[in-house]
Design an enzyme around this catalytic site. Structure first.
Site, short mmCIF file in Angstrom:
data_model
loop_
_atom_site.label_atom_id
_atom_site.label_comp_id
_atom_site.label_asym_id
_atom_site.label_seq_id
_atom_site.Cartn_x
_atom_site.Cartn_y
_atom_site.Cartn_z
N LYS A 48 0.85 -1.20 0.00
CA LYS A 48 0.00 0.00 0.00
C LYS A 48 0.88 1.25 0.00
O LYS A 48 0.62 2.21 -0.72
CB LYS A 48 -0.95 -0.02 1.20
CG LYS A 48 -2.03 -1.08 1.05
CD LYS A 48 -2.85 -1.31 2.29
CE LYS A 48 -3.79 -2.50 2.07
NZ LYS A 48 -4.58 -2.86 3.25
N GLN A 56 -4.73 -1.48 9.29
CA GLN A 56 -4.59 -2.80 8.69
C GLN A 56 -5.22 -3.85 9.61
O GLN A 56 -4.89 -3.94 10.79
CB GLN A 56 -3.08 -3.10 8.48
CG GLN A 56 -2.82 -4.42 7.77
CD GLN A 56 -3.37 -4.47 6.35
OE1 GLN A 56 -3.29 -3.51 5.59
NE2 GLN A 56 -3.96 -5.59 5.99
N ASP A 107 -11.05 2.67 3.28
CA ASP A 107 -11.35 1.24 3.13
C ASP A 107 -12.84 1.00 2.86
O ASP A 107 -13.23 -0.09 2.44
CB ASP A 107 -10.95 0.48 4.41
CG ASP A 107 -9.58 -0.17 4.29
OD1 ASP A 107 -9.18 -0.50 3.16
OD2 ASP A 107 -8.93 -0.37 5.34
#
Ligand code: NDP
Length: 279
Positions: free
Chosen positions: A52, A96, A119
Site C-alpha cells: 500500500k 490494517q 477502506d
C-alpha cells in the site's frame, strides 16, 4: 478456453490514470496523505502495508506510517485515530486488519471519520452503498466491478451469484452488482444445493476462503468466473477458491490467482485516496 481477465494490467492502467489525476490536483495546490496504521508485526500484514505504501509513492500520495506494538491498547489506538481524524493534512486513514485480540475491530472501524474511511468499512459508507449514494466503497468489490467493466463484460440483466457474505467482500459485492442492474443471489455456508445454484450463474463471484473449492461441476458453460480467494497450496504456490485448471475450460472469462482480483484491491484503495483529496 476462457479469456483471462488480467488484473495486473487493468490495475496498472488505473494507477496510471490516478497518477495523472494526482498531478493535476497538485497543480491546484491539493495534496494527499494517507495514514497507515499497523498494530503488531504479522508477516502477511507487513506485506500488505508495504504494498500500500509503495502504491502511494507511485501515484504521488504521501503515506504516513504508524507502526504500533502488538500490546497497544484499544484506548491508545482510538486516541491516535481521533488525532488523525482532526488533522486536516490527513485525507485517508487505514488500519490494517486484523488487529490483536485486545482491540475490538468494529470499534476501530466506527472510530474512523466516514470522510477519511478509504477502506469503505464504516457503517455510514456501507449505508450509502445500500441506498445508492456516493461514498467510499470497499476496495475488493469495487475492483471487481472495474475488472468486469474494463474487460467489456456486460453486467445488466445477468444473473450473478456471489458466494460469501462477509462485510468486506460478499455483501458489498452483491450490492454493487445490484447497482449495476444484475439479478443477484447471495450464497453462504447454510445455502442448500450450492452446486445447482452456482450452475445458474452468468457471473459467478467466489469469496469463501476455501482453497480450490469451486470445481467445474459448479460452472455453467460460458459463465464469467471471478475468484477472490487467496491461499497457499501444499507446494507453497498461490491459489484461489476456484480450481482454475478445470474451471477455465468451461468459463468464457476468468480471473487467475495471482494476478486477478488481488492487484485491483490496492488500485481501488488508491482510487479512494484520490477521491478523498477532492472532498
Ligand atoms: P470470510 O471468511 O469473512 O467469509 C467467507 C464467506 O464464505 C462467509 O460468508 C461464509 O458463510 C462463506 N462460506 C464458507 N464456506 C462456505 C461453503 N462451504 N459454502 C458456501 N459459502 C461458504 O472471508 P472474506 O470474505 O474476508 O474472504 C474470502 C476470501 O477472499 C479469502 O480467501 C480471503 O483471503 C480472500 N480475500 C482476498 C482479497 C483480495 O484482495 N484478493 C481481499 C479480501 C479477501 P457464512 O457467512 O455462513 O459463514
Amino acid at each position: 478456453m476462457a479469456e483471462i481477465i488480467d488484473g495486473k494490467k487493468i490495475s496498472q492502467e488505473i494507477k496510471e490514470e490516478l497518477k495523472e489525476r494526482v498531478l493535476r490536483l497538485k497543480e491546484q495546490g491539493k495534496e494527499a496523505a494517507l495514514a497507515v496504521i499497523q498494530v503488531g508485526d504479522d508477516p502477511a500484514s507487513c506485506v500488505y502495508v508495504n504494498n500500500k505504501k509503495k502504491a502511494c509513492q507511485y501515484i504521488g500520495i504521501t503515506s504516513l506510517s504508524y507502526e504500533l506494538p502488538e500490546d497497544t491498547t484499544e484506548e491508545d489506538l482510538l486516541a491516535l485515530i481521533d488525532k488523525l481524524n482532526k488533522d486536516t493534512r490527513v485525507n485517508g486513514i487505514l488500519v490494517q486488519l486484523p488487529v490483536p485480540e485486545q482491540i475490538d475491530a468494529d470499534k476501530v472501524i466506527r472510530a474512523i471519520s466516514p470522510q477519511k474511511d478509504v477502506d469503505g468499512f464504516h457503517p455510514e459508507n456501507v449505508g450509502r452503498l445500500v441506498i445508492g449514494e456516493e461514498g467510499f466503497v470497499s476496495c475488493t468489490p469495487a475492483g471487481i466491478i472495474e475488472l468486469l467493466k474494463r474487460s467489456g463484460i456486460e453486467i445488466a440483466g445477468k444473473h450473478c451469484v456471489v458466494v460469501g457474505r462477509s462485510n468486506i467482500v460478499g455483501k458489498p459485492m452483491a450490492l454493487l452488482m445490484l447497482r449495476e442492474n444484475a439479478t443477484v443471489t447471495v450464497a453462504h455456508s447454510k445455502t442448500q444445493h450450492l452446486k445447482e445454484l452456482c450452475k445458474e450463474a452468468d457471473i459467478l463471484i467466489v469469496a469463501i476462503g476455501k482453497p480450490q473449492f469451486i470445481t467445474a461441476e459448479y460452472i455453467k458453460e460460458g459463465a464469467v468466473v471471478i475468484d477472490v480467494g487467496i491461499h497457499r497450496n501444499e507446494n507453497n504456490k498461490l491459489c484461489g477458491d476456484v480450481k482454475y485448471e478445470e474451471v477455465s475450460k468451461l468459463a468464457s472469462a476468468i480471473t487467475p490467482v495471482p494476478g486477478g482480483v488481488g492487484p485491483m484491491t490496492i488500485a481501488m484503495l488508491m482510487h479512494n485516496c484520490v477521491a478523498s483529496m477532492q472532498m
